[in-house]
Design a protein around this motif. Structure first.
Motif, PDB file in Angstrom:
ATOM      1  N   VAL A   1       0.802  -1.038  -0.086  1.00  0.00           N
ATOM      2  CA  VAL A   1       0.044   0.020   0.329  1.00  0.00           C
ATOM      3  C   VAL A   1       0.553   1.394  -0.061  1.00  0.00           C
ATOM      4  O   VAL A   1       0.733   2.469  -0.845  1.00  0.00           O
ATOM      5  N   VAL A   2       1.711   1.739   0.958  1.00  0.00           N
ATOM      6  CA  VAL A   2       2.771   2.491   1.219  1.00  0.00           C
ATOM      7  C   VAL A   2       3.098   2.637  -1.207  1.00  0.00           C
ATOM      8  O   VAL A   2       4.192   3.829  -0.529  1.00  0.00           O
ATOM      9  N   LEU A   3       4.091   1.458  -1.088  1.00  0.00           N
ATOM     10  CA  LEU A   3       4.546   1.116  -2.490  1.00  0.00           C
ATOM     11  C   LEU A   3       3.887   2.067  -2.936  1.00  0.00           C
ATOM     12  O   LEU A   3       4.364   3.003  -4.418  1.00  0.00           O
ATOM     13  N   VAL A   4       2.755   1.744  -3.357  1.00  0.00           N
ATOM     14  CA  VAL A   4       1.549   1.955  -5.177  1.00  0.00           C
ATOM     15  C   VAL A   4       1.976   3.696  -4.647  1.00  0.00           C
ATOM     16  O   VAL A   4       1.739   4.412  -5.327  1.00  0.00           O
ATOM     17  N   VAL A   5       0.733   3.986  -3.407  1.00  0.00           N
ATOM     18  CA  VAL A   5       0.982   5.604  -2.842  1.00  0.00           C
ATOM     19  C   VAL A   5       2.341   6.692  -3.106  1.00  0.00           C
ATOM     20  O   VAL A   5       2.617   7.688  -3.858  1.00  0.00           O
ATOM     21  N   ARG A   6       3.164   5.702  -2.515  1.00  0.00           N
ATOM     22  CA  ARG A   6       4.572   6.411  -2.535  1.00  0.00           C
ATOM     23  C   ARG A   6       5.420   5.985  -3.447  1.00  0.00           C
ATOM     24  O   ARG A   6       5.412   7.605  -4.430  1.00  0.00           O
ATOM     25  N   GLY A   7       5.320   5.250  -4.524  1.00  0.00           N
ATOM     26  CA  GLY A   7       5.739   5.247  -6.028  1.00  0.00           C
ATOM     27  C   GLY A   7       4.680   5.593  -7.569  1.00  0.00           C
ATOM     28  O   GLY A   7       5.373   5.608  -8.637  1.00  0.00           O
ATOM     29  N   PHE A   8       3.580   6.361  -6.601  1.00  0.00           N
ATOM     30  CA  PHE A   8       2.729   6.618  -7.986  1.00  0.00           C
ATOM     31  C   PHE A   8       1.795   7.615  -8.085  1.00  0.00           C
ATOM     32  O   PHE A   8       1.397   7.947  -8.705  1.00  0.00           O
ATOM     33  N   LEU A   9       1.144   7.596  -6.833  1.00  0.00           N
ATOM     34  CA  LEU A   9       0.320   8.933  -6.489  1.00  0.00           C
ATOM     35  C   LEU A   9       0.787   9.717  -5.565  1.00  0.00           C
ATOM     36  O   LEU A   9       1.179  11.012  -6.418  1.00  0.00           O
ATOM     37  N   VAL A  10       1.583  10.305  -4.494  1.00  0.00           N
ATOM     38  CA  VAL A  10       2.343  11.525  -3.837  1.00  0.00           C
ATOM     39  C   VAL A  10       3.183  10.410  -3.012  1.00  0.00           C
ATOM     40  O   VAL A  10       3.044   9.642  -2.261  1.00  0.00           O
TER      41      VAL A  10
END
Length: 275
Positions: free
Chosen positions: A77-86
């Motif tokens: 979850v943290v990877l998706v948010v930090r890597g692709f969103l914000v």
């Protein structure tokens, strides 16, 4: 030491996912083998006892597997948010004054210029390109392990020059007008610059000579950037263009301001939209 937390998260997600997945697969194979070797003469009571034993054994996961099962979705979850969103960044210096101050914590939109792989930073989907006036975060061309933040002043195809502290784009001088001495340091003058459709403030030191730039043409997939603190910024005037593959995203908001020994300071800056 500069740590790429996105890359670390990607590696941790892979490791915990592999550990958890391998254990689940191993457990299924083991249970299937037990079913195949069960005697045909087993009574219902014996089968029930074996099923109970198998379930109890499956509940007793090794500690490493238990931790992996718990942490894998968290890391993902943290990877998706930090890597692709914000992604959050901290401003370390005053090169973007008066727009951004040292101690500002900002949020960066990671998909403004396309979705990129957290490992390798190659572009997966192209969603747009930087425009003049955008405040961008990018990997410093001379040392990609370091993140820089500057304002885009030239995009591919632009003819650009900087003379007598005035920026010219395609032979047109960008409108700039003096406002007042900078409140936090009267040695500097605060001015308002119109950069295409973006109006923003910059700082100039009237007692310091400028670094002129003769006319250059911005190559394809390259960008020219300035710091808003025009006489106190190490930017494209010193080390050249920012390649498209170095882009990380567009800065859009200050979510916290904190300097060492203060918690937090300058409340009005929190929530400020970056223009």
């Amino acid at each position: 030491m500069n740590i790429d937390f996105t890359a670390v998260l990607a590696v941790l997600s892979i490791v915990t996912g592999v550990i958890w997945g391998a254990y689940v697969l191993l457990l299924k194979v083991k249970n299937k083998d037990q079913e195949n070797t069960e005697g045909k003469g087993d009574t219902t009571k014996d089968k029930s006892a074996k099923d109970k034993t198998t379930k109890e054994a499956s509940k007793k996961e090794p500690l490493l597997v238990e931790f992996s099962r718990f942490l894998f979705p968290v890391f993902m979850v943290v990877l998706v948010v930090r890597g692709f969103l914000v992604e959050p960044f901290q401003i370390p210096s005053g090169s973007m004054l008066p727009t951004l101050e040292a101690g500002d914590y900002i949020l960066v939109n990671k998909f403004s210029y396309g979705l990129r792989s957290p490992l390798g930073y190659f572009k997966i989907i192209d969603l747009g390109q930087p425009e003049r006036g955008d405040v961008i975060v990018f990997r410093y061309p001379e040392n990609p392990k370091i993140d820089y933040i500057k304002r885009v002043v030239g995009v591919p195809g632009d003819r650009l020059k900087y003379v007598n502290k005035v920026l010219y784009i395609n032979d047109e001088p960008m409108t700039i007008k003096a406002l007042q001495p900078y409140a936090k340091d009267p040695r500097f003058m605060e001015l308002q610059e119109e950069l295409g459709e973006v109006t923003h403030n910059v700082l100039q030191n009237p007692y310091e000579s400028n670094m002129p730039i003769g006319e250059i043409t911005i190559p394809e997939n390259k960008y020219f950037v300035f710091g808003d603190n025009r006489d106190n910024s190490r930017d494209s005037r010193y080390w050249g263009f920012v390649p498209d593959e170095n882009l990380k995203g567009r800065a859009f908001m200050i979510w916290l301001h904190k300097k060492e020994g203060e918690w937090p300071s300058q409340w009005p800056r929190i929530g400020t939209i970056i223009e």
